[in-house]
Design an enzyme around this catalytic site. Structure first.
Site, PDB file in Angstrom:
ATOM      1  CG  ASP A  98      -1.937   1.148   1.043  1.00 13.24           C
ATOM      2  OD1 ASP A  98      -3.073   0.493   0.084  1.00 13.24           O
ATOM      3  OD2 ASP A  98      -1.905   1.853   1.591  1.00 13.24           O
ATOM      4  CG  HIS A 265      -6.286  -3.231   0.355  1.00 12.62           C
ATOM      5  ND1 HIS A 265      -4.809  -2.892  -0.673  1.00 12.62           N
ATOM      6  CD2 HIS A 265      -4.653  -2.898   1.304  1.00 12.62           C
ATOM      7  CE1 HIS A 265      -4.242  -2.261  -0.381  1.00 12.62           C
ATOM      8  NE2 HIS A 265      -4.573  -1.589   0.718  1.00 12.62           N
TER       9      HIS A 265
END
Length: 285
Positions: A98, A265
């Site tokens: 991320d 994610h």
């Protein structure tokens, strides 16, 4: 299994908290938002059996200082580069998830003599996300635009930090059992500290125009990641709908990668075994 020990050191004017464990070639694990170095808890120990693992809390996150500036990726990359130098490492491997992947990307571009290889988890280059912004990407990445706004995200999210962060943990996961209640509680605790929400949003605010201008200039000048680059992403997340590997091949010269099945994610927590398998092959262990 090797255990990582917490430590704090001064890097420039920043008190930086990090976890360290193992012995062998150094690898830096860089977390994203809304998380801290804790996000590597299923990966770091096994990886430390063959490597020296360093997992810092990035500027503004976790137990690291939360100054009012310096959230552009060049400065954040300089923070971790300084930590590596202070710990005596000349060359390191970098794994970023991320926002940490964006810091790692900038670190590899700015200091190719220090970054030996780079793995990026569940991101496409920041420049490419702005360039490709359409209704589908805007629907999935609406928080980028919201977090860019001054003051408003702190005002609204600060009313119920657990609910705000919980929204993302619920929406962005496929293997929801990967994020246990105690893990979520740790992230809520971290973002409840004074300055933590603001710092996390400032990370996003630096994306445009500061990071974007630098990324555009580098791309126009033909600068690419020359080191080996591994891209991993969750097949069940938004990047599963994009030509992620092809995108990264426009930004790096030696790019490999894969989508992780049944994964959203949060790769290191949803599919730690698959992440470890790919990292071990990539790192040469």
């Amino acid at each position: 299994m090797s255990q990582l020990e917490p430590s704090t050191t001064q890097v420039g004017g920043l008190r930086m908290h990090y976890l360290r464990g193992g012995d062998g070639p150094p690898v830096f694990l860089l977390h994203g938002w809304p998380q801290t170095s804790h996000c590597w808890h299923r990966v770091a120990g096994p990886l430390a059996e063959t490597h020296t693992v360093i997992a810092p809390d990035l500027r503004g996150y976790g137990r690291t200082d939360k100054p009012v500036g310096g959230y552009d990726k060049r400065t954040m990359a300089a923070d971790v580069a300084g930590l590596a130098e202070q710990l005596g490492f000349e060359r390191v491997a970098v794994v970023g998830h991320d926002r940490g992947g964006r810091v790692g990307h900038r670190w590899a571009l700015d200091r190719p003599d220090q970054v030996e290889r780079l793995a990026v988890l569940d991101i496409a280059p920041t420049r490419e996300m702005w360039r490709r912004l359409d209704s589908d990407i805007a629907n999935g990445y609406w928080h980028w635009l919201f977090h860019l706004q001054p003051d408003l995200p702190e005002l609204l999210a600060g009313q119920n930090i657990a609910a705000y962060l919980g929204y993302f943990f619920e929406r962005w996961t496929f293997q929801r059992q990967g994020l246990a209640a105690e893990d979520v509680a740790e992230y809520v605790r971290a973002f409840s500290a004074p300055g933590a929400l603001r710092a996390g949003f400032d990370d996003y605010r630096a994306s445009f125009p500061h990071d974007a201008d630098l990324d555009n200039a580098d791309f126009a000048a033909g600068r690419r990641v020359t080191q080996p680059l591994l891209a991993l992403w969750g097949r069940n997340g938004l990047l599963g709908k994009l030509p992620t590997l092809d995108i990264w091949r426009e930004y790096g010269e030696q790019v490999t990668g894969a989508a992780l099945a049944e994964c959203g994610h949060f790769l290191p927590e949803e599919q730690p075994d698959a992440v470890l398998a790919h990292l071990r092959e990539f790192l040469g262990t």
